[in-house]
Design a protein around this motif. Structure first.
Motif: not given
Length: 314
Positions: A198, A203-204, A220, A222
């Motif tokens: 994170k 993300p992606q 988790s 993303d």
């Protein structure tokens, strides 16, 4: 065979460095321009009217009379060493591919080993903090790594004296490495990998890892996750899916073994951060010096008692 443009770039020669930063006045002027591009402004009231107290080398605000120095609030704060010594240390650390030890730094700068150690660790901490601000993106190769360990007794992940860290290398569409992030962790646990992902992955992004169970934790965050079970052994190192992450792990370990006589495991995050900072900015070797100076301006002062504490963040 065509030469690698990154590897054979000119960089900043020692003659060019001395012509730009050979005197204390040159260093002070450059630091002033980098810290206040639009001119001095009081950090308390925002007033741009000031006077210089030349006897103590301080700037005093004409409105609130707050006094501050050129280095106050920066990494250079409270240092008794001249700025030209700091700039030379930054030059040596950024232009040397495999790093420079504190002992060699003390010899090159003509200062004590303790002073060189403090200077090097402050600059390495700056490198780590600035590099951690930019998360990796795109296609990312991920692997688990250990540093250190005893030669006798229990081997593998349970061996005493080993420090685990996560190695991640992002690649462009052509499959060439763009950036890397080596982060020390307390252990390879799903929850910890989730927190790490994170903070350090965009993300992606697409993450490719081996079959280690904890790597599922990145899902988790993303990101897309593809698991490739390697089976271990030397054959797994040669798989194309992990070519660049294994190459960078090998390069960094060889450089650290060759440069440093010994590394205190609690300071390992800084040493890894140094290599990541330089690798991620390798496309413009000449500009790396001023990038680190600029990063040092943004870094809070670090007294010795903080330097000797173990790094607690990734």
């Amino acid at each position: 065979m065509a030469k690698n443009k990154v590897q054979f770039q000119k960089g900043l020669s020692i003659h060019a460095f001395m012509s730009k930063f050979g005197t204390e006045e040159q260093c002070r002027k450059r630091l002033f321009d980098m810290r206040w591009p639009a001119g001095y402004r009081c950090e308390y009231c925002g007033c741009d009217q000031y006077c210089e107290l030349t006897a103590r080398q301080l700037y005093q605000c004409n409105r609130c009379h707050h006094q501050g120095s050129l280095t106050s609030g920066t990494l250079f704060s409270s240092s008794k060493l001249p700025l030209k010594v700091w700039f030379l240390a930054i030059y040596l650390m950024t232009q040397e591919k495999n790093g420079i030890s504190a002992l060699e730094l003390s010899r090159q700068l003509g200062i004590s080993y303790n002073a060189a150690w403090r200077m090097k660790h402050k600059l390495m901490q700056t490198m780590k903090e600035r590099d951690d601000e930019t998360p990796l993106k795109g296609c990312i190769q991920l692997d688990d790594v250990y540093w250190g360990g005893v030669r006798r007794g229990i081997r593998g992940r349970g061996a005493k004296g080993k420090r685990p860290f996560v190695a991640a290398v992002s690649m462009n569409e052509e499959g060439h490495p763009i950036a890397m992030r080596f982060s020390v962790v307390t252990g390879f646990k799903t929850e910890e990998l989730t927190c790490w992902a994170k903070e350090h992955l965009t993300p992606q992004s697409l993450v490719i890892s081996d079959g280690l169970a904890c790597f599922k934790g990145v899902e988790s965050a993303d990101v897309y996750h593809q698991t490739i079970v390697t089976g271990g052994g030397f054959e797994s190192v040669e798989l194309p899916y992990f070519q660049w992450v294994n190459t960078m792990i090998s390069n960094v370990k060889n450089a650290m073994h060759g440069t440093y006589h010994a590394i205190n495991l609690k300071h390992l995050p800084r040493y890894l951060g140094e290599f990541c900072f330089k690798f991620n900015r390798r496309f413009n070797l000449e500009n790396m010096l001023e990038q680190l100076i600029s990063s040092s301006i943004r870094t809070a002062p670090m007294p010795e008692r903080l330097l000797k504490l173990a790094e607690v963040r990734w």
